[in-house]
Design an enzyme around this catalytic site. Structure first.
Site, PDB file in Angstrom:
ATOM      1  N   THR A 119     -24.789   5.720 -38.351  1.00 21.92           N
ATOM      2  CA  THR A 119     -23.720   5.279 -39.021  1.00 21.92           C
ATOM      3  C   THR A 119     -24.227   4.545 -40.067  1.00 21.92           C
ATOM      4  OG1 THR A 119     -22.181   4.978 -37.117  1.00 21.92           O
ATOM      5  CG2 THR A 119     -21.748   3.792 -39.129  1.00 21.92           C
ATOM      6  N   ASP A 143     -26.270  12.204 -36.053  1.00 24.88           N
ATOM      7  CA  ASP A 143     -25.445  11.156 -35.495  1.00 24.88           C
ATOM      8  C   ASP A 143     -26.243  11.030 -34.190  1.00 24.88           C
ATOM      9  OD1 ASP A 143     -22.055  10.322 -34.720  1.00 24.88           O
ATOM     10  OD2 ASP A 143     -23.579  10.476 -33.203  1.00 24.88           O
ATOM     11  N   SER A 144     -26.458  10.052 -33.611  1.00 26.03           N
ATOM     12  CA  SER A 144     -27.260  10.014 -32.377  1.00 26.03           C
ATOM     13  C   SER A 144     -26.828  10.341 -31.038  1.00 26.03           C
ATOM     14  CB  SER A 144     -27.917   8.549 -32.134  1.00 26.03           C
ATOM     15  OG  SER A 144     -26.834   7.947 -31.485  1.00 26.03           O
ATOM     16  N   CYS A 187     -23.687  -1.787 -11.847  1.00 30.48           N
ATOM     17  CA  CYS A 187     -23.695  -3.091 -12.357  1.00 30.48           C
ATOM     18  C   CYS A 187     -24.174  -3.198 -13.472  1.00 30.48           C
ATOM     19  CB  CYS A 187     -23.886  -4.397 -11.481  1.00 30.48           C
ATOM     20  SG  CYS A 187     -22.921  -4.234  -9.633  1.00 30.48           S
TER      21      CYS A 187
HETATM   22  N1  ASP Z   1     -22.152   7.809 -33.665  1.00 35.49           N
HETATM   23  C1  ASP Z   1     -23.171   6.745 -34.294  1.00 35.49           C
HETATM   24  C2  ASP Z   1     -24.467   7.154 -33.787  1.00 35.49           C
HETATM   25  O1  ASP Z   1     -24.714   6.894 -32.787  1.00 35.49           O
HETATM   26  C3  ASP Z   1     -22.563   5.551 -33.941  1.00 35.49           C
HETATM   27  C4  ASP Z   1     -23.801   4.404 -34.712  1.00 35.49           C
HETATM   28  O2  ASP Z   1     -24.618   4.869 -35.447  1.00 35.49           O
HETATM   29  O3  ASP Z   1     -23.939   3.461 -34.303  1.00 35.49           O
HETATM   30  O4  ASP Z   1     -25.128   7.902 -34.402  1.00 35.49           O
END
Ligand code: ASP
Length: 347
Positions: free
Chosen positions: A18, A62-63, A282
């Protein structure tokens, strides 16, 4: 802590996430954009007395699309340029950041320099972004030196004023800027007016040279238990072709149903050479096999207790160990000891 006269040099690596995304005007969806534009959004970087070199993956992602091939590439880049830099900052989406941080911690044996993963919940081009602070402080942490040595010799995650050991983190919040927790290990640093390093919590500086391991084996499964789980489901998972190891996500301190079919299926799989690692569902606390009757069978049949390891660290550790040409017994022995500070050993 930066008590040095010479200018620190860091390598800033952009994998996506992001922090560097932009909203597509046609679809309205967030997608990665180009690294040069990301840097333009942070003119503050030129004011640092730190030399920042950059490397961008040609196709930022995007990860959620992250995979072990990119972990290996990242470890390779850090390994091949290790001598040139005081530290490394990896820009990465938050969704799978804890997995990548865990994987890098195992791949980079004898790491003596900081590798700081960071990202943001809002793109860096938006007014209320958390990305600028995360990026700027991560760079400062990666560049911090004391008595000519890097301050933090670990793979870490920096998010919203906290630096954590990467393989202890878990993304627990999809919305708050404070997106990560390290439920079973204290923060390595906190950024306020000053960056306060919790040096007592750091891994020791390694005596040997860095060794980069990029081989992994992804033939694992994560089996999350729930009341009402069926033998058909467990059977299907345990007969996945090529399966080598399973993380059992158990209840509480490592407990599971006492129905005889369950222990029997696990025992059969263990006979077939499959490795089981017991990790609790948990968010905090640890597995103690044999504390309750509902976990007593595990130790007897040869399930390995994962102590307070996160599932993310367990996934990365299993893939790493399975990639090292070790015997099943050697892998089991290494699973229950701390290799990179990923678990607390109870003596
Ligand atoms: N969907 C995005 C990602 O993991 C979310 C982020 O960057 O925080 O690439």
């Amino acid at each position: 802590m930066n008590s040095e006269n010479t200018q620190a040099t860091i390598l800033l690596i952009y994998t996506g996430g992001t922090i560097g995304m932009i909203r597509d005007s046609q679809t309205g969806l967030l997608k990665p954009f180009n690294f040069a534009r990301l840097l333009e959004e942070v003119p503050e970087l030129s004011k640092f007395n730190i030399k920042i070199d950059t490397y961008s993956f040609p196709e930022p992602i995007d990860s959620s699309d992250m995979h072990p091939g990119i972990w290996a590439e990242l470890a390779g880049i850090i390994g091949s340029r290790y001598a040139e830099y005081d530290g490394f900052v990896v820009l990465h989406g938050s969704d799978t950041m804890s997995y990548t941080a865990s994987a890098l911690s195992f791949m980079l044996e004898n790491l003596g320099k900081p590798v700081v993963l960071t990202g943001s919940q809002l793109p860096i081009g938006t007014i209320r972004t958390d990305g600028k602070e995360n990026l700027i402080t991560s760079i400062e942490i990666a560049a911090a030196r004391h008595n000519s040595l890097p301050v933090v010799p670990e793979v870490c995650v920096y998010f919203e004023y906290k630096l954590y050991r990467g393989n202890r983190t878990h993304k627990y919040n999809a919305e708050h800027f404070d997106a990560f927790h390290s439920p079973n290990y204290p923060a390595l640093a906190e950024a306020g007016v000053h960056i306060q390093f919790n040096t007592a919590a750091f891994l020791p500086m390694p005596a040997a040279a860095l060794r980069v391991h990029t081989a992994v084996n992804t033939n694992i499964a994560v089996l999350k238990l729930f009341p009402g789980i069926t033998p058909q489901l467990v059977q299907a998972v345990l007969h996945t072709p090529g399966l080598k190891a399973v993380i059992l996500e158990t209840f509480g301190s490592g407990n599971a149903t006492r129905q005889p079919w369950f222990a029997q299926m696990l025992e059969d799989a263990i006979q077939r050479g499959i490795i089981f690692l017991n990790i609790t569902q948990c968010a905090a606390g640890r597995v103690e096999q044999g504390r309750y009757e509902t976990s007593s069978a595990f130790a007897r049949i040869g399930v390995v207790g994962g102590s307070d390891m996160t599932t993310e660290a367990g996934v990365a550790k299993l893939m790493f160990l399975l990639g090292q040409n070790l015997s099943t017994e050697e892998i089991k022995a290494q699973l229950s000891v701390s290799l990179r500070g990923e678990l607390s050993q109870v003596i």
